[in-house]
Design a protein around this motif. Structure first.
Motif, mmCIF file in Angstrom:
data_model
loop_
_atom_site.group_PDB
_atom_site.id
_atom_site.type_symbol
_atom_site.label_atom_id
_atom_site.label_comp_id
_atom_site.label_asym_id
_atom_site.label_seq_id
_atom_site.Cartn_x
_atom_site.Cartn_y
_atom_site.Cartn_z
ATOM 1 N N PHE A 115 0.807 -1.267 -0.127
ATOM 2 C CA PHE A 115 -0.371 0.095 -0.112
ATOM 3 C C PHE A 115 0.941 1.192 0.060
ATOM 4 O O PHE A 115 0.648 2.328 -0.656
ATOM 5 C CB PHE A 115 -0.937 0.206 1.175
ATOM 6 N N CYS A 116 1.966 1.204 0.892
ATOM 7 C CA CYS A 116 2.643 2.458 1.089
ATOM 8 C C CYS A 116 3.572 2.575 -0.379
ATOM 9 O O CYS A 116 3.715 3.771 -0.728
ATOM 10 C CB CYS A 116 3.518 2.336 2.242
ATOM 11 N N GLU A 118 2.905 1.692 -3.437
ATOM 12 C CA GLU A 118 2.166 1.935 -4.454
ATOM 13 C C GLU A 118 1.486 3.393 -4.364
ATOM 14 O O GLU A 118 1.437 4.351 -5.170
ATOM 15 C CB GLU A 118 0.596 1.330 -4.342
ATOM 16 N N ARG A 119 1.067 3.802 -2.895
ATOM 17 C CA ARG A 119 0.682 5.110 -2.855
ATOM 18 C C ARG A 119 1.835 6.409 -2.760
ATOM 19 O O ARG A 119 1.407 7.399 -3.428
ATOM 20 C CB ARG A 119 -0.032 5.399 -1.331
ATOM 21 N N MET A 120 3.034 5.965 -2.281
ATOM 22 C CA MET A 120 4.174 6.938 -2.812
ATOM 23 C C MET A 120 4.377 7.386 -4.264
ATOM 24 O O MET A 120 5.290 8.249 -4.545
ATOM 25 C CB MET A 120 5.233 6.577 -1.801
ATOM 26 N N MET A 121 4.213 6.158 -5.109
ATOM 27 C CA MET A 121 4.373 6.538 -6.407
ATOM 28 C C MET A 121 3.432 7.147 -7.086
ATOM 29 O O MET A 121 3.426 7.653 -8.142
ATOM 30 C CB MET A 121 4.840 5.329 -6.986
ATOM 31 N N ALA A 122 2.001 7.124 -6.345
ATOM 32 C CA ALA A 122 0.874 7.614 -7.059
ATOM 33 C C ALA A 122 0.736 9.188 -7.390
ATOM 34 O O ALA A 122 0.487 9.812 -6.364
ATOM 35 C CB ALA A 122 -0.359 7.075 -6.607
ATOM 36 N N ALA A 123 0.859 9.624 -8.426
ATOM 37 C CA ALA A 123 0.614 11.222 -8.877
ATOM 38 C C ALA A 123 -0.349 11.676 -8.310
ATOM 39 O O ALA A 123 -0.516 12.812 -7.893
ATOM 40 C CB ALA A 123 1.204 11.262 -10.192
ATOM 41 N N ALA A 124 -1.573 10.796 -8.345
ATOM 42 C CA ALA A 124 -2.951 11.382 -8.160
ATOM 43 C C ALA A 124 -3.118 11.308 -6.558
ATOM 44 O O ALA A 124 -4.124 12.200 -6.054
ATOM 45 C CB ALA A 124 -4.056 10.343 -8.633
ATOM 46 N N GLU A 125 -2.131 10.983 -5.844
ATOM 47 C CA GLU A 125 -2.332 11.069 -4.104
ATOM 48 C C GLU A 125 -1.952 12.257 -3.961
ATOM 49 O O GLU A 125 -0.790 13.087 -4.452
ATOM 50 C CB GLU A 125 -1.702 9.970 -3.594
ATOM 51 N N ARG A 130 1.553 11.007 0.215
ATOM 52 C CA ARG A 130 2.837 10.370 -0.582
ATOM 53 C C ARG A 130 4.096 10.280 0.220
ATOM 54 O O ARG A 130 4.994 9.258 0.505
ATOM 55 C CB ARG A 130 3.079 10.882 -1.806
ATOM 56 N N ALA A 131 4.250 11.670 1.147
ATOM 57 C CA ALA A 131 5.120 11.654 1.791
ATOM 58 C C ALA A 131 5.115 10.619 2.961
ATOM 59 O O ALA A 131 6.260 10.029 3.595
ATOM 60 C CB ALA A 131 5.569 13.190 2.377
ATOM 61 N N TYR A 132 4.115 10.638 3.649
ATOM 62 C CA TYR A 132 4.083 9.724 4.642
ATOM 63 C C TYR A 132 4.272 8.408 4.285
ATOM 64 O O TYR A 132 4.878 7.321 5.105
ATOM 65 C CB TYR A 132 2.653 9.866 5.308
ATOM 66 N N CYS A 133 3.454 8.030 3.184
ATOM 67 C CA CYS A 133 3.804 6.782 2.481
ATOM 68 C C CYS A 133 5.337 6.269 2.486
ATOM 69 O O CYS A 133 5.847 5.169 2.691
ATOM 70 C CB CYS A 133 3.090 6.227 1.422
ATOM 71 N N MET A 134 5.926 7.149 1.934
ATOM 72 C CA MET A 134 7.450 7.190 1.711
ATOM 73 C C MET A 134 8.394 6.812 2.989
ATOM 74 O O MET A 134 9.044 5.772 2.947
ATOM 75 C CB MET A 134 8.334 8.387 1.288
ATOM 76 N N LYS A 135 7.816 7.721 4.245
ATOM 77 C CA LYS A 135 8.798 7.188 5.161
ATOM 78 C C LYS A 135 7.960 5.994 6.127
ATOM 79 O O LYS A 135 8.842 5.221 6.495
ATOM 80 C CB LYS A 135 8.183 8.454 6.507
ATOM 81 N N LEU A 136 6.715 5.456 5.669
ATOM 82 C CA LEU A 136 6.294 4.507 6.284
ATOM 83 C C LEU A 136 6.954 3.281 5.663
ATOM 84 O O LEU A 136 7.302 2.322 6.264
ATOM 85 C CB LEU A 136 4.912 4.225 6.330
#
Length: 182
Positions: A115-116, A118-125, A130-136
């Motif tokens: 999930f993290c 995918e979301r960090m790469m998703a331009a639509a997010e 996206r930043a939180y998902c990168m860190k997580l």
């Protein structure tokens, strides 16, 4: 007479709340003797009223370190809700709460890691998610060299010129951290 915290909190969280409201409810939940209030607030994270659920998450985001530890046992439920909710503000606050929790090698959930990533790469997010998902993603990958390598590759293919300043900073800081690990 014992106070009905569920009813009282729900009533407080149905409308717009400000900093004073947040600080009052956070104060009322402090310490072990107020765990029933925390339990009532926690139940409202899953309320069908989006405003109530988001306000409950907003209050948890203001917990101090000692009281935030109370949420550690709720780790999996917070992950499930962050992945399930369609509400962007609630997802952002839940991811923020998860950043304040420890991640252990033996309890990493691949569904959440995916999930993290995918979301960090998703331009639509939104940028915050996206930043939180990168860190997580980093907090989960750091135990496994092969996953760290995969994370590094994902960060490197993100073109900085197309990123917001917030994402550029998060990306740069993680790449720096990964460079020190590599």
């Amino acid at each position: 007479m014992k106070k009905d915290w569920n009813t009282w909190l729900r009533k407080r969280l149905t409308g717009r709340i400000g900093e004073d409201d947040i600080m009052e409810v956070a104060y009322l939940t402090q310490g072990e003797e107020n765990n029933p209030v925390k339990e009532a607030l926690y139940a409202l994270l899953f309320d069908s009223d989006d405003r109530v659920a988001e306000n409950a998450a907003w209050i948890f985001a203001h917990f101090d370190r000692a009281n935030n530890e109370w949420l550690y046992d709720k780790h999996d439920a917070l992950i499930d809700e962050a992945m399930r909710t369609p509400r962007i503000p609630k997802r952002r606050m839940l991811l923020g709460l998860l950043l304040r929790q420890p991640f252990y090698e033996e309890t990493i959930r691949t569904d959440f890691l995916d999930f993290c990533l995918e979301r960090m790469m998703a331009a639509a997010e939104p940028v915050g998610i996206r930043a939180y998902c990168m860190k997580l993603a980093y907090l989960q990958c750091r135990f496994f060299p092969e996953l760290l390598s995969e994370l590094r590759q994902a960060l490197e293919i993100m073109e900085p010129e197309y990123l917001s300043s917030g994402l550029k900073v998060a990306r740069r800081n993680l790449l720096k951290e990964l460079g020190e690990k590599g």
